[in-house]
Each structure stands twice: as C-alpha cells, then as structure tokens.
Design an enzyme around this catalytic site. Structure first.
Site, PDB file in Angstrom:
ATOM      1  N   GLU A   1      15.941  18.746 107.767  1.00  0.00           N
ATOM      2  CA  GLU A   1      14.564  18.614 108.219  1.00  0.00           C
ATOM      3  C   GLU A   1      13.601  18.686 107.040  1.00  0.00           C
ATOM      4  O   GLU A   1      13.859  19.343 106.028  1.00  0.00           O
ATOM      5  CB  GLU A   1      14.221  19.707 109.244  1.00  0.00           C
ATOM      6  CG  GLU A   1      14.943  19.509 110.562  1.00  0.00           C
ATOM      7  CD  GLU A   1      14.526  20.516 111.625  1.00  0.00           C
ATOM      8  OE1 GLU A   1      13.736  21.431 111.300  1.00  0.00           O
ATOM      9  OE2 GLU A   1      14.987  20.383 112.761  1.00  0.00           O
TER      10      GLU A   1
ATOM     11  N   CYS B   1       7.238  19.952 102.765  1.00  0.00           N
ATOM     12  CA  CYS B   1       8.252  21.001 102.692  1.00  0.00           C
ATOM     13  C   CYS B   1       9.606  20.314 102.835  1.00  0.00           C
ATOM     14  O   CYS B   1       9.900  19.723 103.880  1.00  0.00           O
ATOM     15  CB  CYS B   1       8.033  22.025 103.803  1.00  0.00           C
ATOM     16  SG  CYS B   1       9.284  23.317 103.857  1.00  0.00           S
TER      17      CYS B   1
ATOM     18  N   CYS C   1      22.890  26.235 104.514  1.00  0.00           N
ATOM     19  CA  CYS C   1      22.493  27.098 103.409  1.00  0.00           C
ATOM     20  C   CYS C   1      23.670  27.917 102.918  1.00  0.00           C
ATOM     21  O   CYS C   1      24.558  28.280 103.692  1.00  0.00           O
ATOM     22  CB  CYS C   1      21.359  28.034 103.834  1.00  0.00           C
ATOM     23  SG  CYS C   1      20.641  28.975 102.466  1.00  0.00           S
TER      24      CYS C   1
ATOM     25  N   CYS D   1      20.502  35.040 104.881  1.00  0.00           N
ATOM     26  CA  CYS D   1      19.301  35.760 105.293  1.00  0.00           C
ATOM     27  C   CYS D   1      19.303  35.907 106.820  1.00  0.00           C
ATOM     28  O   CYS D   1      19.366  34.911 107.549  1.00  0.00           O
ATOM     29  CB  CYS D   1      18.053  35.018 104.842  1.00  0.00           C
ATOM     30  SG  CYS D   1      17.983  34.762 103.052  1.00  0.00           S
TER      31      CYS D   1
ATOM     32  N   CYS E   1      16.645  33.977 109.186  1.00  0.00           N
ATOM     33  CA  CYS E   1      16.432  32.540 109.017  1.00  0.00           C
ATOM     34  C   CYS E   1      17.411  31.725 109.860  1.00  0.00           C
ATOM     35  O   CYS E   1      18.622  31.962 109.835  1.00  0.00           O
ATOM     36  CB  CYS E   1      16.596  32.184 107.539  1.00  0.00           C
ATOM     37  SG  CYS E   1      16.344  30.437 107.187  1.00  0.00           S
TER      38      CYS E   1
ATOM     39  N   CYS F   1       8.103  26.181 107.833  1.00  0.00           N
ATOM     40  CA  CYS F   1       8.782  26.028 106.545  1.00  0.00           C
ATOM     41  C   CYS F   1       9.565  27.273 106.181  1.00  0.00           C
ATOM     42  O   CYS F   1       9.083  28.382 106.331  1.00  0.00           O
ATOM     43  CB  CYS F   1       7.759  25.737 105.464  1.00  0.00           C
ATOM     44  SG  CYS F   1       7.684  24.020 105.001  1.00  0.00           S
TER      45      CYS F   1
END
Length: 347
Positions: A94, A107, A114, A118, A121, A339
């Site tokens: 995205e 952004c 990832c 985290c 997130c 973002c």
C-alpha cells in the site's frame, strides 16, 4: 526451458548503452530507453514511440518492465488517497497520498510485509515476503505524483518511507530508488523533501551517515525506556537505547541534520510521568523534534490511544526544553489508511 527475463530497470544507463552496442545498434538508444523507463515512466516497450519497432521487439525478447499496477484506489473524506498496489508477482503493498493546504506527501512501502515485530502495527502481522525493487518503490512515488497533479493541481512535494516494511532492512534498493527519485533523469525531487523512517537499527543509521545521504531521518521511538520499548517493539531488545543513542549522535556529527522522533502515546503503556521524563532526557542528546502520533487501533487489544491530557503533558514537557513537538492526527480513518500502520487488505 524458458529463461526468465530480467527487469530492464535493473540496468544502469551505461549497461543499456553497452547492450545496444553489443547488438549492433547505436549507444544513444540506451539513453532514449533510459529516459522512457525513468523520466517518462513507461509501462511497456510499446510506449517507447520514438524507438523503432524492431528495436522494441528486441527489447521485448530480452527484458521485462516489472511495473506496478494500482489495483484499487480509495479517497477519504479528508482528501487522503490510499492505493492498493499490485506487484508483477501478484503481491500487494500500500501507498498513501496525504494532502494538506500547502503540500502533498507520499507515504510509500519498502517491503512486502515487514521484517520486524512491532506489536502495535498491522503490517508486522504479515510475514516479510520480499524486499521491493528500486523500480517498484519509484513507481509508487510516480503514481502518487500523478494523483497529486490530478486531484490537487500540483506535483508531489514530499515523500516519507513510513508504509509497509523497515526501509533499512532493504537499504540498497531504497537508496537506489531515492537516487532515481532525486535524479534529474528521474523525478528531480530534492532529497531534503524525503524522510526515511526507521525503527532504529544502529549500524544502518551509521552507514547512512557514512554514505553521506542528503534525506532526512525519522526514528520510531515510542519509548525512551528499554523495558517499555521492548514490550512495544520486541526486536529492540537487540538494539538497546544506548546503542541507538550512539548511532544518532554519530548521525548528527556527520550530517548536522536534526532527527525526528515518531512517538505514539498509549494508554497505560507510556503515558506516565516516568515515560515523559525519559523522552525529555533522550531528546537532549541530539538536536531533534518530536511528532506525537494519534494511534489508529488495529483491534481491541492492549494498544489504545492515550488521553488528550497525557498528550498535553508530553507537549508541555518537551516545549519546556525547547523541543519542537507536533501532534500528527491520523488521516484517512474512513478508508483505514494510517501511515506506518498500513494493513494489507488483500490478505
């Protein structure tokens, strides 16, 4: 067996020129094709109208252009635009266009999924499938630049690497993409209008300083207390704040550029006086500013937005030591486009 064709954008201009010479053509053809690939953003060899048809056919036989496709685009009531970007292999990332009265910001994502963990997130819940190639990062920016011109009548003004992924875990490709974005042969944007946001990987922050990068640096800090930061971002156990501090001091000595700290305040996690005092102390090490980010909850779990009183306590404490502090409100809530908390809706 069919040989997989190479993405032509992996070639430098010199390599393209050499390719044409090796195929009994003129070297300047490489310049023409290079311009089509980057400055003009060609999606196919057929787009290259000033290149002879036999030459286009030769390119088609040897290469591909692995361009992105904006699969779906959503516009929020506040003007934010979210793109679901489909890559050549079917994976989806995205990117977001964030408008204000004076500028538009892209952004962009740097990885599919990832590498980090985290807990707050949405992207971290997706395993990292692969790094994005320089052209795929560049294409996100090009698409948002076109949307900025279409909807807001001016070119894209800023870029932040705060979408999917940890940019410093895809360092070489991110740097190559930024080189093309800032090149007169690409988009010609000033590197001062680009910010790379990292979760804080000390050795890579030092490498950026050694590489004399010209863009800005943001660090997702969220706590200046190791134990709390490790609860929020478990991987940070490997990168204690003392190491991060040293890297940031190194960065500032080499670049003289201020650091931006991205900081979400959560209820019952980092909204107490000890957390405020720790951030105030950390901000004294290196010239910086702080962006307090409104949290966009991804579920009903432990990470919930702190009270306005807690936010104000942070602002007052930081302003007392002369640190510029801004509150960044979540944008595009009605299309779930925040973002740094981008979720892959394609599953």
């Amino acid at each position: 067996m069919q040989i997989e064709k190479k993405d032509i954008r992996a070639l430098s201009k010199d390599q393209l020129r050499d390719f044409f010479v090796a195929n009994n053509d003129k070297a300047f053809r490489g310049n023409q094709v290079y311009e089509w690939l980057w400055s003009k953003g060609a999606h196919s060899f057929e787009d290259m109208t000033n290149v002879a048809k036999p030459t286009r056919a030769m390119l088609e036989n040897n290469f591909v252009i692995n361009h992105i496709k904006v699969d779906t685009m959503q516009r929020s009531s506040d003007g934010t635009v979210k793109n679901a970007v489909r890559l050549h292999d079917g994976l989806v990332v995205e990117s977001v266009l964030i408008p204000t009265e004076t500028r538009t910001t892209a952004c962009v994502s740097s990885q599919v999924g990832c590498s980090l963990d985290c807990n707050f997130c949405a992207t971290a819940r997706l395993k990292r499938m692969r790094n994005l190639e320089p052209g795929e990062i560049y294409d996100q920016v090009l698409a948002i630049d076109k949307e900025s011109r279409l909807y807001y009548n001016h070119p894209l003004s800023n870029i932040v690497f705060m979408g999917m992924g940890e940019p410093l875990m895809n360092y070489n490709n991110v740097i190559k993409a930024i080189d093309m974005i800032t090149s007169p042969e690409g988009l010609g944007m000033s590197p001062k209008r680009i910010m790379v946001s990292t979760s804080g990987i000390p050795k890579m922050i030092k490498k950026m300083a050694d590489d004399d990068v010209k863009f800005k640096l943001a660090v997702s800090l969220h706590s200046a207390i190791d134990e709390i930061r490790a609860k929020i971002m478990p991987f940070s156990k490997n990168f204690p704040l003392a190491d991060l501090r040293e890297a940031l001091e190194y960065w500032y000595r080499k670049t003289k550029n201020k650091i931006s700290y991205e900081y979400v305040v959560w209820k019952g996690i980092n909204d107490d006086k000890a957390s405020i005092d720790a951030l105030v102390k950390f901000c004294k090490y290196v010239p910086c500013k702080v962006n307090l980010i409104e949290y966009n909850p991804i579920d009903d779990g432990e990470f919930q937005q702190a009270s306005e009183e807690s936010i104000m306590a942070y602002i007052k404490a930081l302003e007392n030591i002369g640190v510029v502090c801004k509150v960044r409100r979540s944008r595009g809530k009605d299309i779930d486009a925040a973002c740094g908390q981008l979720a892959n809706k394609e599953g």
